[in-house]
Scaffold this active site. Sequence first.
Site, PDB file in Angstrom:
ATOM      1  N   SER A  88      25.932  -8.933 -21.837  1.00  0.00           N
ATOM      2  CA  SER A  88      25.594  -7.487 -21.141  1.00  0.00           C
ATOM      3  C   SER A  88      27.093  -6.961 -21.728  1.00  0.00           C
ATOM      4  CB  SER A  88      25.453  -7.500 -20.146  1.00  0.00           C
ATOM      5  OG  SER A  88      26.411  -8.203 -19.402  1.00  0.00           O
ATOM      6  N   LYS A  89      27.489  -5.775 -21.076  1.00  0.00           N
ATOM      7  CA  LYS A  89      28.424  -4.531 -20.548  1.00  0.00           C
ATOM      8  C   LYS A  89      29.450  -5.242 -20.255  1.00  0.00           C
ATOM      9  CE  LYS A  89      28.250  -0.148 -20.126  1.00  0.00           C
ATOM     10  NZ  LYS A  89      28.117   1.172 -19.613  1.00  0.00           N
ATOM     11  N   ARG A  90      28.755  -6.099 -19.128  1.00  0.00           N
ATOM     12  CA  ARG A  90      29.591  -6.739 -17.843  1.00  0.00           C
ATOM     13  C   ARG A  90      30.574  -7.772 -18.799  1.00  0.00           C
ATOM     14  NH1 ARG A  90      26.723  -7.810 -12.687  1.00  0.00           N
ATOM     15  NH2 ARG A  90      27.354  -6.880 -11.445  1.00  0.00           N
TER      16      ARG A  90
END
Length: 490
Positions: free
Chosen positions: A259-261
């Site tokens: 994910s982006k995180r």
Amino acid sequence: MAFDPPVRVRFAPSPTGRLHVGGLRTALYNYLFARKHEGDVVLRIEDTDQTRSVRGAEDDIRDALSWVGLDCDEGPDQGGEYAPYRQSERTEHYREYAQTLIEAGRAYYAFDTEGELEEMREGNRAYDGSTRRQMRNSLTLSDAEVDRLVDAGDYVVRLKVPRQESARFDDVVRGSVSFDTSEIDDQVLLKSDGMPTYHLANIVDDHLMDISHVIRGEEWLSSTPKHVLMYDALGWEPPTFAHLPLILSPDSDRGGKLSKRDANELGIPVYVTDYREAGYEPAALLNFLALLGWSPGTEEELFSLDEMVDAFSLDRVGASGVQFDLDKLRWVNEHYIRDLSVEELAEKARPYVEDEGYEVSDERLHTICELVQDRIQVVPEVVTDNRYFFEDPKGYEEAGVEKRWTDESADLLLAYADRLEDIDTFDTDAVETKLRTLADEENVGAGAVIHPARLAVSGRSYGPGVFGLLAAVGKEACIRRMHRAAEELG
RNA sequence: GCCGCGUUCGUCUAGCCUGGUCUAGGACGCCGGCCUUUCACGCCGGUAACACGGGUUCAAAUCCCGUACGCGGUACCA
């Protein structure tokens, strides 16, 4: 190898954000498969969710694909005989087939309000064969009422999923997959804003565009039975499916899709164009991504795009999720950097050098690149890993000092600096000769001068060969740095 | 919860379909050595895995069943 019905694949991103590496891998596999079988690659923009659509996303997708060199045969830009390629421009098709489905008794109108749907979900029920009779739809309302509501325009069309049947299909990477239709709910096909949902648009377009193989991420596996039901209802032959393993976060504790995180916290770029910013070679990214879920079955690891096309086969794609491995990507990239000419490397490195605020001549940058080419993994490291070429070191690596700096170092270094003063042509040979004669005369090993010199000039105990390094740093700077080190390190 | 899919070194994987040749091969990473009176590259070597339990079989990483775990899906998102 060409297939009988010609191979046509599609890469169908939705413009809800920038292109993700996972999306790029899907595009890659589609591309490899199509090229391998002399087929076509279609780029289709799935922009049926007007609320989630992000401005600029489509440009980013285009940018990303062109940066890595995955060219499509048909798409919004280049057009093609199946145009248009943006789903928002194809709504009449979806309405037409939704109508066909209704007339065939395989779909129906529904008028339930959001509140009513919520209430149903709270009762832990799904909108399906067991509940549709209790809801407000064309199956339960009078014809007159249905006509009135449809005319008012506030309705959705739902798929009428049969009860207790088995929906099965063959997946190239997973074999036979089947679902009991009682597990499938009456999926909305046409939304109240007149747009289709993914499910309807997807099968209508795949059929209308003569797509032969649907190659997409595993997150679509569970919705495939719905699609199969629709193909059946419309009397269409479904394409061949291949569901690719998901790319997972390398952090096993965290788990889940990359994910982006994860990007931010683990230093992994997730968006394709971020890899460009980070200085990765597009061919290396593709090479790495190809190996993430696919194996050629040989021991080769480094492939050009054409070689990948040659070696690719869908049945060598694995079925289990794969963790993204940044170290491996860097290793692949390292090989692509070595294959660059020094000129190419210098040209690629210049913007990063300038971004750091350094000025450097073409000639000197060339020299520096020559020195560092086989010890960096990504282009920006020309400067980020080798700042001493551009400014005096701000400190000295502790472990290096501990290991290499001795009581006699300062004196030897000062003596060496003195001899450097005498050099007219400050090149690699000259600094080496001066150092070796000094070591001889002082009766010490060359290392006794080499190590302190490297430490003084670069601040570190490792890097390019010292003599080349000293020559590239230049006479004035070398002497200045040696004096300073002698002073600071005693 | 329910449904689906998956499970070989830390990671990516080969092998599994067509059981024996697997004392499980390669790569990344890591560790060590050689080379270099320097660093790296390179080369050589090492580390480390068939999730678990039952079957079937003369023989199972390979076939079957179960369990555990992981992931995905479960929207008028794609």
